[in-house]
Design a protein around this motif. Structure first.
Motif, PDB file in Angstrom:
ATOM      1  N   ALA A  22     -15.981  -7.942  11.539  1.00 17.80           N
ATOM      2  CA  ALA A  22     -17.055  -8.120  12.330  1.00 17.80           C
ATOM      3  C   ALA A  22     -16.959  -9.154  13.389  1.00 17.80           C
ATOM      4  O   ALA A  22     -17.918  -9.601  14.298  1.00 17.80           O
ATOM      5  N   ASP A  45     -15.462  -8.666  16.210  1.00 19.08           N
ATOM      6  CA  ASP A  45     -15.745  -8.280  17.717  1.00 19.08           C
ATOM      7  C   ASP A  45     -17.254  -8.283  17.912  1.00 19.08           C
ATOM      8  O   ASP A  45     -17.492  -8.653  18.862  1.00 19.08           O
ATOM      9  N   GLU A  46     -18.135  -7.930  16.923  1.00 18.98           N
ATOM     10  CA  GLU A  46     -19.384  -7.764  17.138  1.00 18.98           C
ATOM     11  C   GLU A  46     -19.745  -9.347  17.256  1.00 18.98           C
ATOM     12  O   GLU A  46     -20.765  -9.725  17.860  1.00 18.98           O
ATOM     13  N   LEU A  60     -24.356 -11.303   9.903  1.00 22.91           N
ATOM     14  CA  LEU A  60     -23.149 -10.513  10.022  1.00 22.91           C
ATOM     15  C   LEU A  60     -22.218 -11.038   8.904  1.00 22.91           C
ATOM     16  O   LEU A  60     -22.315 -12.228   8.439  1.00 22.91           O
ATOM     17  N   ARG A 108     -29.358 -11.979  13.785  1.00 19.44           N
ATOM     18  CA  ARG A 108     -28.290 -10.884  13.459  1.00 19.44           C
ATOM     19  C   ARG A 108     -26.842 -11.561  13.374  1.00 19.44           C
ATOM     20  O   ARG A 108     -26.083 -11.067  12.421  1.00 19.44           O
ATOM     21  N   ASP A 155     -19.515 -10.301  20.775  1.00 18.43           N
ATOM     22  CA  ASP A 155     -20.259  -9.612  21.634  1.00 18.43           C
ATOM     23  C   ASP A 155     -21.754 -10.107  21.510  1.00 18.43           C
ATOM     24  O   ASP A 155     -22.251 -10.506  22.745  1.00 18.43           O
ATOM     25  N   LEU A 156     -22.002 -10.750  20.410  1.00 15.88           N
ATOM     26  CA  LEU A 156     -23.619 -11.336  20.248  1.00 15.88           C
ATOM     27  C   LEU A 156     -23.528 -12.652  20.760  1.00 15.88           C
ATOM     28  O   LEU A 156     -24.491 -13.094  21.353  1.00 15.88           O
TER      29      LEU A 156
END
Length: 127
Positions: free
Chosen positions: A47, A49-50, A41, A37, A53-54
């Motif tokens: 992207a 922030d995502e 990205l 994932r 988080d990942l």
């Protein structure tokens, strides 16, 4: 900690080994999925922030894998680096090489020097 087991006591470890091994396998699957994932990205500001988080989720899974391996170590056991599906259990002298091995799905331990079923030639499996 130097631990030693005879075959009966090594067999008694199986429920705990099964639980720890299951956790390691599930978390390693999660780590692989998170890495995929993350690599997919887009490299955009939106992207970020995502991605953070990942990365945080990845760090949690990796920490839990280390803790599970540490728990095996407290028992004197270790995941076989050559065959990660196997857990090595020290024998009567406390040595992993002369001890036992258990693979996920097996009901009993075997000698660590015995070949595992996945290394048998097809004609040996049928015999």
């Amino acid at each position: 900690m130097n631990r030693s087991y005879d075959s009966r006591n090594a067999d008694r470890l199986i429920p705990l080994l099964r639980s720890v091994q299951r956790e390691v396998r599930e978390r390693e699957d999660q780590v692989r999925g998170l890495r995929v994932r993350m690599s997919n990205l887009p490299r955009t500001a939106a992207a970020k922030d995502e991605l953070r988080d990942l990365q945080a989720e990845l760090a949690v899974h990796k920490r839990e894998i280390r803790l599970a391996r540490k728990e095996l170590g407290r028992l004197g056991c270790a995941i076989d680096e050559e065959r990660p599906e196997r857990v090595l259990i020290p024998g009567a002298d406390g040595d992993l090489a002369r001890g036992f091995a258990w693979s996920f799905g097996e009901g009993h331990v075997r000698s660590a020097t015995d070949p595992s079923p996945d290394s048998w030639a097809p004609n040996e499996q049928a015999a």
